[in-house]
Design a protein around this motif. Structure first.
Motif, PDB file in Angstrom:
ATOM      1  N   ASP A 177       0.741  -1.282   0.031  1.00 38.01           N
ATOM      2  CA  ASP A 177       0.084   0.032   0.047  1.00 38.01           C
ATOM      3  C   ASP A 177       0.920   1.259  -0.022  1.00 38.01           C
ATOM      4  O   ASP A 177       1.748   1.165   0.420  1.00 38.01           O
ATOM      5  N   LEU A 178       0.572   2.280  -0.448  1.00 39.07           N
ATOM      6  CA  LEU A 178       1.356   3.752  -0.712  1.00 39.07           C
ATOM      7  C   LEU A 178       1.483   4.073   0.324  1.00 39.07           C
ATOM      8  O   LEU A 178       2.203   4.779   0.941  1.00 39.07           O
ATOM      9  N   SER A 179       0.559   3.638   1.449  1.00 39.42           N
ATOM     10  CA  SER A 179       0.859   4.351   2.799  1.00 39.42           C
ATOM     11  C   SER A 179       2.401   3.991   3.418  1.00 39.42           C
ATOM     12  O   SER A 179       2.783   4.763   4.215  1.00 39.42           O
ATOM     13  N   LEU A 180       2.987   2.917   3.057  1.00 39.60           N
ATOM     14  CA  LEU A 180       4.026   2.521   3.601  1.00 39.60           C
ATOM     15  C   LEU A 180       5.179   3.622   3.069  1.00 39.60           C
ATOM     16  O   LEU A 180       6.379   3.814   3.710  1.00 39.60           O
ATOM     17  N   ARG A 181       4.920   4.242   2.017  1.00 37.61           N
ATOM     18  CA  ARG A 181       5.905   5.501   1.509  1.00 37.61           C
ATOM     19  C   ARG A 181       5.811   6.816   2.406  1.00 37.61           C
ATOM     20  O   ARG A 181       6.725   7.657   2.290  1.00 37.61           O
ATOM     21  N   ASP A 182       5.188   6.766   3.521  1.00 39.79           N
ATOM     22  CA  ASP A 182       4.991   7.769   4.155  1.00 39.79           C
ATOM     23  C   ASP A 182       6.305   7.825   5.360  1.00 39.79           C
ATOM     24  O   ASP A 182       6.767   8.789   5.986  1.00 39.79           O
ATOM     25  N   PHE A 183       7.146   6.668   5.128  1.00 40.73           N
ATOM     26  CA  PHE A 183       8.246   6.566   5.835  1.00 40.73           C
ATOM     27  C   PHE A 183       9.607   6.007   4.933  1.00 40.73           C
ATOM     28  O   PHE A 183       9.380   5.438   4.168  1.00 40.73           O
ATOM     29  N   ASP A 184      10.787   6.744   5.647  1.00 42.70           N
ATOM     30  CA  ASP A 184      12.085   6.101   4.792  1.00 42.70           C
ATOM     31  C   ASP A 184      12.387   4.528   5.009  1.00 42.70           C
ATOM     32  O   ASP A 184      12.797   3.990   4.256  1.00 42.70           O
ATOM     33  N   ILE A 185      11.758   4.270   6.545  1.00 38.76           N
ATOM     34  CA  ILE A 185      12.333   2.973   6.994  1.00 38.76           C
ATOM     35  C   ILE A 185      11.152   2.323   7.568  1.00 38.76           C
ATOM     36  O   ILE A 185      10.149   3.119   8.338  1.00 38.76           O
ATOM     37  N   VAL A 186      10.881   1.141   7.105  1.00 39.52           N
ATOM     38  CA  VAL A 186       9.672   0.457   7.960  1.00 39.52           C
ATOM     39  C   VAL A 186      10.192  -1.136   8.352  1.00 39.52           C
ATOM     40  O   VAL A 186      11.469  -1.702   8.074  1.00 39.52           O
ATOM     41  N   TYR A 187       9.246  -1.608   9.151  1.00 35.96           N
ATOM     42  CA  TYR A 187       9.927  -2.909   9.922  1.00 35.96           C
ATOM     43  C   TYR A 187       8.820  -3.811   9.760  1.00 35.96           C
ATOM     44  O   TYR A 187       7.945  -4.006  10.569  1.00 35.96           O
ATOM     45  N   PRO A 188       9.004  -4.724   8.743  1.00 31.52           N
ATOM     46  CA  PRO A 188       7.964  -5.875   8.722  1.00 31.52           C
ATOM     47  C   PRO A 188       8.373  -7.079   9.670  1.00 31.52           C
ATOM     48  O   PRO A 188       9.437  -7.124   9.939  1.00 31.52           O
ATOM     49  N   ALA A 189       7.601  -7.978  10.043  1.00 28.56           N
ATOM     50  CA  ALA A 189       7.595  -9.319  10.704  1.00 28.56           C
ATOM     51  C   ALA A 189       8.779  -9.919   9.715  1.00 28.56           C
ATOM     52  O   ALA A 189       9.124  -9.713   8.650  1.00 28.56           O
ATOM     53  N   ALA A 190       9.453 -11.148  10.533  1.00 29.72           N
ATOM     54  CA  ALA A 190      10.326 -11.787   9.918  1.00 29.72           C
ATOM     55  C   ALA A 190      10.110 -13.330  10.087  1.00 29.72           C
ATOM     56  O   ALA A 190      10.972 -14.011  10.370  1.00 29.72           O
ATOM     57  N   GLY A 191       8.696 -13.686  10.100  1.00 32.13           N
ATOM     58  CA  GLY A 191       8.497 -15.249  10.072  1.00 32.13           C
ATOM     59  C   GLY A 191       8.090 -15.661  11.544  1.00 32.13           C
ATOM     60  O   GLY A 191       8.140 -17.034  11.696  1.00 32.13           O
ATOM     61  N   SER A 192       8.440 -14.758  12.620  1.00 29.92           N
ATOM     62  CA  SER A 192       8.011 -15.247  13.996  1.00 29.92           C
ATOM     63  C   SER A 192       7.554 -13.998  14.716  1.00 29.92           C
ATOM     64  O   SER A 192       7.488 -12.805  14.312  1.00 29.92           O
ATOM     65  N   ARG A 193       6.913 -14.398  15.920  1.00 31.07           N
ATOM     66  CA  ARG A 193       6.336 -13.397  16.718  1.00 31.07           C
ATOM     67  C   ARG A 193       7.353 -12.551  17.396  1.00 31.07           C
ATOM     68  O   ARG A 193       6.905 -11.763  18.374  1.00 31.07           O
ATOM     69  N   THR A 194       8.706 -12.723  17.378  1.00 28.05           N
ATOM     70  CA  THR A 194       9.691 -11.868  17.992  1.00 28.05           C
ATOM     71  C   THR A 194      10.847 -11.532  16.985  1.00 28.05           C
ATOM     72  O   THR A 194      11.619 -11.079  17.289  1.00 28.05           O
ATOM     73  N   ALA A 195      10.722 -11.562  15.637  1.00 29.22           N
ATOM     74  CA  ALA A 195      11.566 -11.196  14.546  1.00 29.22           C
ATOM     75  C   ALA A 195      10.819 -10.287  13.747  1.00 29.22           C
ATOM     76  O   ALA A 195       9.916 -10.405  13.087  1.00 29.22           O
ATOM     77  N   SER A 196      11.803  -9.238  13.508  1.00 29.55           N
ATOM     78  CA  SER A 196      11.670  -8.268  12.292  1.00 29.55           C
ATOM     79  C   SER A 196      12.798  -7.893  11.633  1.00 29.55           C
ATOM     80  O   SER A 196      13.816  -8.290  11.913  1.00 29.55           O
ATOM     81  N   VAL A 197      12.738  -7.235  10.493  1.00 34.85           N
ATOM     82  CA  VAL A 197      13.598  -6.667   9.790  1.00 34.85           C
ATOM     83  C   VAL A 197      13.424  -5.039   9.416  1.00 34.85           C
ATOM     84  O   VAL A 197      12.321  -4.581   9.650  1.00 34.85           O
TER      85      VAL A 197
END
Length: 156
Positions: free
Chosen positions: A112-132
């Motif tokens: 979604d274009l809303s992600l472009r409101d930020f230079d850096i974002v943090y999606p999950a990485a396959g577990s409930r305690t991991a991100s990138v």
């Protein structure tokens, strides 16, 4: 296993991106923002939806909500959220760790274009305690996502 599939995906396609593993939960937008020390909007949540017979992933800023009218206009139908068991079966990731990397099977991915409101974002990485941590454009590039406008702006 889900975290391992993300690790393998990133190792092959983006070895420069490190997985951020936490002792605290990042399963919800609020938990992830607090644990990572970022704004809720910077959390790139991955929504697993079905439109008609097609299952797809939509990645949006954490504090945005799907807009049914925009989604119908952009994707041809009203979105239906998948149940937790179906999400895990189709993505290979548990709810709270769903991301567009290292999927159990190929799925259409949209950002979604809303992600472009930020230079850096943090999606999950396959577990409930991991991100990138990465830029929205890099996220879309890595996953072959198409940019669309399907979310309501955050309130306030």
């Amino acid at each position: 296993m889900s975290l391992e599939s993300v690790r393998a995906f990133l190792g092959e396609h983006a070895p420069d991106i490190a997985i951020i593993e936490q002792d605290a939960s990042t399963a919800t937008v609020a938990e992830a923002a607090a644990t990572l020390g970022v704004l809720p909007g910077q959390i790139a949540k991955t929504l697993s939806i079905r439109i008609g017979d097609i299952v797809m992933l939509v990645v949006a800023r954490g504090d945005a909500r799907l807009d049914n009218r925009k989604t119908k206009d952009a994707l041809g139908g009203r979105p239906r959220m998948l149940g937790a068991e179906e999400v895990e079966a189709l993505t290979g990731h548990p709810v709270g760790g769903v991301c567009p990397f290292g999927l159990a099977r190929p799925l259409p991915i949209y950002c979604d274009l809303s992600l472009r409101d930020f230079d850096i974002v943090y999606p999950a990485a396959g577990s409930r305690t991991a991100s990138v941590r990465l830029s929205p454009d890099r996220l879309a590039e890595l996953t072959g996502a198409r940019w669309i406008d399907v979310c309501q702006p955050p309130a306030g």
